[in-house]
Design an enzyme around this catalytic site. Structure first.
Site, PDB file in Angstrom:
ATOM      1  N   LYS A  83     -26.640 -31.062  12.982  1.00  0.00           N
ATOM      2  CA  LYS A  83     -25.813 -29.853  12.991  1.00  0.00           C
ATOM      3  C   LYS A  83     -25.542 -29.471  14.440  1.00  0.00           C
ATOM      4  CE  LYS A  83     -26.000 -25.123  11.017  1.00  0.00           C
ATOM      5  NZ  LYS A  83     -26.840 -24.198  10.220  1.00  0.00           N
ATOM      6  N   SER A 158     -24.510 -22.356   6.089  1.00  0.00           N
ATOM      7  CA  SER A 158     -23.694 -22.713   7.224  1.00  0.00           C
ATOM      8  C   SER A 158     -23.782 -24.191   7.597  1.00  0.00           C
ATOM      9  CB  SER A 158     -24.110 -21.884   8.438  1.00  0.00           C
ATOM     10  OG  SER A 158     -25.427 -22.195   8.822  1.00  0.00           O
ATOM     11  N   SER A 182     -29.092 -21.623   4.739  1.00  0.00           N
ATOM     12  CA  SER A 182     -28.082 -22.544   5.266  1.00  0.00           C
ATOM     13  C   SER A 182     -28.359 -24.027   5.125  1.00  0.00           C
ATOM     14  CB  SER A 182     -27.844 -22.249   6.741  1.00  0.00           C
ATOM     15  OG  SER A 182     -26.915 -21.220   6.844  1.00  0.00           O
TER      16      SER A 182
HETATM   17  N1  GLN Z   1     -25.348 -17.180   4.635  1.00  0.00           N
HETATM   18  C1  GLN Z   1     -26.351 -16.574   5.423  1.00  0.00           C
HETATM   19  C2  GLN Z   1     -25.718 -15.859   6.593  1.00  0.00           C
HETATM   20  O1  GLN Z   1     -24.542 -15.873   6.689  1.00  0.00           O
HETATM   21  C3  GLN Z   1     -27.362 -17.577   5.882  1.00  0.00           C
HETATM   22  C4  GLN Z   1     -26.898 -18.408   7.003  1.00  0.00           C
HETATM   23  C5  GLN Z   1     -27.980 -19.281   7.566  1.00  0.00           C
HETATM   24  O2  GLN Z   1     -28.976 -19.567   6.898  1.00  0.00           O
HETATM   25  N2  GLN Z   1     -27.813 -19.670   8.811  1.00  0.00           N
HETATM   26  O3  GLN Z   1     -26.361 -15.291   7.410  1.00  0.00           O
END
Ligand code: GLN
Length: 501
Positions: A83, A158, A182
């Site tokens: 990532k 994400s 994420s």
């Molecule tokens: N969807 C969650 C957020 O927008 C989690 C994102 C993540 O785990 N980085 O914060």
């Protein structure tokens, strides 16, 4: 004969170890596969063909006797994709943001160092929501990533690039980050496995910070065994991360096939209420029945503060983000837009460099921390967090692991939730509590729902440092369910078998 790119990470490393495949052959197989498919999928922000081949050739040239010093390395010659939030020396590190568009990392993250030491080869950088804020990868400043099961749908987020690339067999595995789901939610959306280790289990040094008290690095893989293998490689104490736990790293691979006969599994009743797709509810109940047939006992438990988790998360995460992202000011990293004075330079840089969701979170977070509102919002959210942790402590007095949905719905359409941030936030309901409480969690494939033929995820949650038990349950379920290694259309059409038949 199966193509190289169809193998799981464990199968591939086994062949590499036996020298049936060279590191170069493995790298080329995936690099070609990325080239053939990524125009459709959009999982990669940057493919490092040259660097990957150089790493692979160096590994092949080291020619240690099989079973010798390098023969014991866990990932010797195995290609992995990362990532774009993990620092690799000399590689772009954009976090999906314009503000870091031309930034190149001056150092390696601890996980990258460890992966290198085990002999991994890095294929490139995977797309993500800007600074990991989002659940669909649509907040990337650079491109859309598509779900390999249905190109009109989101891969989740994400770490959407990680999940899409792994599901499409552009890489045998990827490493992402999970702050509120994420790694697990995109894994569920794309029909692969995603593990969020216990807070502190994997060093965060070199992971660009979103919300430091919630962030963890975790693998996205095709199987539970592969998740255990990667965790084995990256876990462990690191003095450069002050929240890293000094606990020894157990043998995760050895834990896998211990079965579930003596284990107690909990179904949190608050997780099966309105908003949950009934087909996902069925998949989770079925997983519980499967574990019961394998000898586990299943009982209902209660996590009474569940309904406040999303609200608490969306105060705490933006509050921490507003502080962490203050460093992107045009002075030290990335983009700089000139102004008449420093204040104007800061604000022009941030106005031009951050996308709308990041701005929304910085504003919300700053507000929640501001004097006069701190007690009403931030402090209250911390109290709710404490209550949520206590719910889990209570539950884990009765059971060893929990089984839950990963996401309330299968993959949604691209664009479906972008106009309504609250709807997007609500999709984190089953994943965010695990981060708030610092637990470990894994999402594994739980089959496909009809008529859309989209994957669903089954999530297991474990106690802090309970990864061995967690992986053991996930593995038992995976073996019994027959849901592992689902193959999306994009990985079906190019198979040598399907060509020959
Ligand atoms: N969807 C969650 C957020 O927008 C989690 C994102 C993540 O785990 N980085 O914060």
């Amino acid at each position: 004969m199966a193509a190289l790119w169809e193998l799981s990470l464990s199968e591939l490393t086994e062949r590499l170890r036996r020298r049936e495949v060279s590191a170069r052959e493995a790298a080329v197989a995936y690099l070609d596969r990325i080239e053939a498919t990524d125009e459709r999928l959009g999982a990669f922000l940057h493919v490092d063909r040259e660097g990957a081949l150089a790493q692979a050739e160096a590994i092949d040239a080291s020619r240690a006797p099989a079973g010798g010093e390098t023969g014991r390395r866990l990932l010797w010659g195995a290609p992995i994709a990362l990532k774009d939030i993990l620092a690799v020396k000399g590689q772009p590190l954009t976090c999906g943001s314009r503000i870091l568009e031309h930034f190149v990392s001056p150092y390696d993250a601890t996980v990258v160092e460890r992966l290198r030491r085990e002999g991994a080869v890095f294929l490139g950088r995977l797309n993500m929501d800007e600074f990991a804020m989002g659940s669909s990868t649509e907040n990337s400043a650079f491109k859309k990533t598509r779900n390999p099961w249905d190109l009109e749908r989101s891969p989740g987020g994400s770490s959407g690039g990680c999940a899409a690339a792994t599901a499409a067999r552009q890489c045998p595995a990827a490493i992402g980050s999970d702050t509120g789901g994420s790694v697990r939610q995109p894994a569920a959306f794309c029909g692969v496995t995603g593990l969020k280790p216990t807070y502190g289990r994997v060093s965060r040094y070199g992971l660009v910070a979103y919300a430091s008290s919630l962030d963890q690095i975790g693998p996205v893989t095709l199987t539970t065994r592969d998740a255990a293998l990667l965790l084995q490689a990256i876990a462990g104490y690191d003095p450069r991360d002050s929240t890293s736990l000094p606990a020894p790293t157990p043998d995760y691979l050895a834990a896998l096939d211990k079965g579930v006969r003596d284990l107690r599994v909990g179904l949190p009743k608050e997780y099966f209420v309105g908003g949950l797709d009934p087909r996902i509810r069925e998949a989770v109940y079925k997983a519980a029945r499967t574990l019961e047939q394998l000898g586990a006992t299943v009982e209902e438990i209660s996590l009474p503060h569940t309904e406040y988790a999303v609200a608490a998360y969306y105060i705490i995460a933006p509050a921490e983000a507003s502080a962490n992202l203050a460093r992107f000011d045009g002075v030290r990293y990335g983009l700089r837009v000139q102004g008449r004075d420093p204040i104007e330079m800061y604000s022009k840089t941030r106005a031009a460099g951050f996308g709308p969701e990041v701005k929304r979170r910085v504003i919300l977070g700053t507000y929640a921390l501001s004097s006069g509102y701190y007690d009403a919002y931030y402090l209250r959210a911390l109290k709710v967090r404490r209550l949520i942790s206590r719910d889990f402590e209570e539950a884990f007095r009765q059971v060893d692991v929990l089984v839950t949905p990963t996401s309330p719905t299968p993959a949604f359409r691209l664009g479906e939730k972008t106009e309504d941030p609250l709807q997007m936030y609500l999709s984190d309901i089953y994943t965010a509590p695990c981060n708030l409480a610092g637990l470990c969690g894994i999402s594994v494939p739980g089959g496909l729902v009809e008529p859309e033929r989209l994957p669903v995820g089954v999530q297991f949650l474990g106690k802090p440092l309970g990864e061995e038990t967690l992986l053991r349950v996930a593995y038992a379920y995976e073996q019994a369910s027959g849901c592992a290694r689902l193959r999306p259309p994009i990985a079906e059409e190019d198979r040598p078998d399907s060509l020959e038949e």
